[in-house]
Design a protein around this motif. Structure first.
Motif, PDB file in Angstrom:
ATOM      1  N   PRO A   7     -17.129  46.383  79.690  1.00 54.21           N
ATOM      2  CA  PRO A   7     -16.907  45.213  79.733  1.00 54.21           C
ATOM      3  C   PRO A   7     -16.072  44.943  78.324  1.00 54.21           C
ATOM      4  N   GLU A   8     -15.745  46.216  77.270  1.00 51.94           N
ATOM      5  CA  GLU A   8     -14.601  45.765  76.742  1.00 51.94           C
ATOM      6  C   GLU A   8     -13.709  46.106  76.540  1.00 51.94           C
ATOM      7  N   LYS A  10     -12.359  45.326  79.975  1.00 51.99           N
ATOM      8  CA  LYS A  10     -12.734  44.274  80.721  1.00 51.99           C
ATOM      9  C   LYS A  10     -12.407  43.346  80.722  1.00 51.99           C
ATOM     10  N   LYS A  11     -12.819  42.650  79.610  1.00 47.66           N
ATOM     11  CA  LYS A  11     -13.184  41.514  78.786  1.00 47.66           C
ATOM     12  C   LYS A  11     -11.417  41.435  78.233  1.00 47.66           C
ATOM     13  N   ALA A  12     -10.961  42.529  77.629  1.00 49.68           N
ATOM     14  CA  ALA A  12      -9.844  42.452  77.009  1.00 49.68           C
ATOM     15  C   ALA A  12      -8.475  42.573  77.801  1.00 49.68           C
ATOM     16  N   LEU A  14      -8.436  41.466  80.844  1.00 52.34           N
ATOM     17  CA  LEU A  14      -8.823  40.262  81.959  1.00 52.34           C
ATOM     18  C   LEU A  14      -7.973  39.266  80.284  1.00 52.34           C
ATOM     19  N   LEU A  15      -7.894  38.953  79.754  1.00 50.94           N
ATOM     20  CA  LEU A  15      -8.208  37.805  78.304  1.00 50.94           C
ATOM     21  C   LEU A  15      -6.237  38.132  78.923  1.00 50.94           C
ATOM     22  N   LYS A  18      -4.459  36.758  81.470  1.00 48.08           N
ATOM     23  CA  LYS A  18      -4.765  35.263  81.839  1.00 48.08           C
ATOM     24  C   LYS A  18      -3.579  34.547  80.841  1.00 48.08           C
TER      25      LYS A  18
END
Length: 81
Positions: A7-8, A10-12, A14-15, A18
């Motif tokens: 999760p961490e 993946k979030k990093a 994707l951000l 973006k």
């Protein structure tokens, strides 16, 4: 095991992507508005650097997984960096 599905991580990732997407849209607007070439080049360089950071984040993921021997990681860097 660390994967892109962590999760961490993946979030990093994707951000970061973006932000790159926003940079690319900004570059398109600069070109459409006939901005100075140097300004466009500067923004292209910034977007390229951001993509490079994304790539190295993924290489770090490969290394953290521990599945790939060091030579395979080196080959990956040689092929794509």
């Amino acid at each position: 095991m660390t994967t892109v599905h962590d999760p961490e991580r993946k979030k990093a990732l994707l951000l970061r992507l973006k932000r790159v997407e926003g940079q690319l849209r900004g570059i398109q607007r600069l070109i459409e508005s006939e901005a100075d070439c140097e300004q466009v080049a500067q923004q292209l360089a910034a977007a390229r650097k951001a993509l490079d950071k994304s790539f190295f984040l993924m290489v770090g993921c490969v290394m953290a997984q521990g599945d790939a021997p060091p030579d395979d990681v080196a080959d990956l860097l040689a092929r794509f960096a």
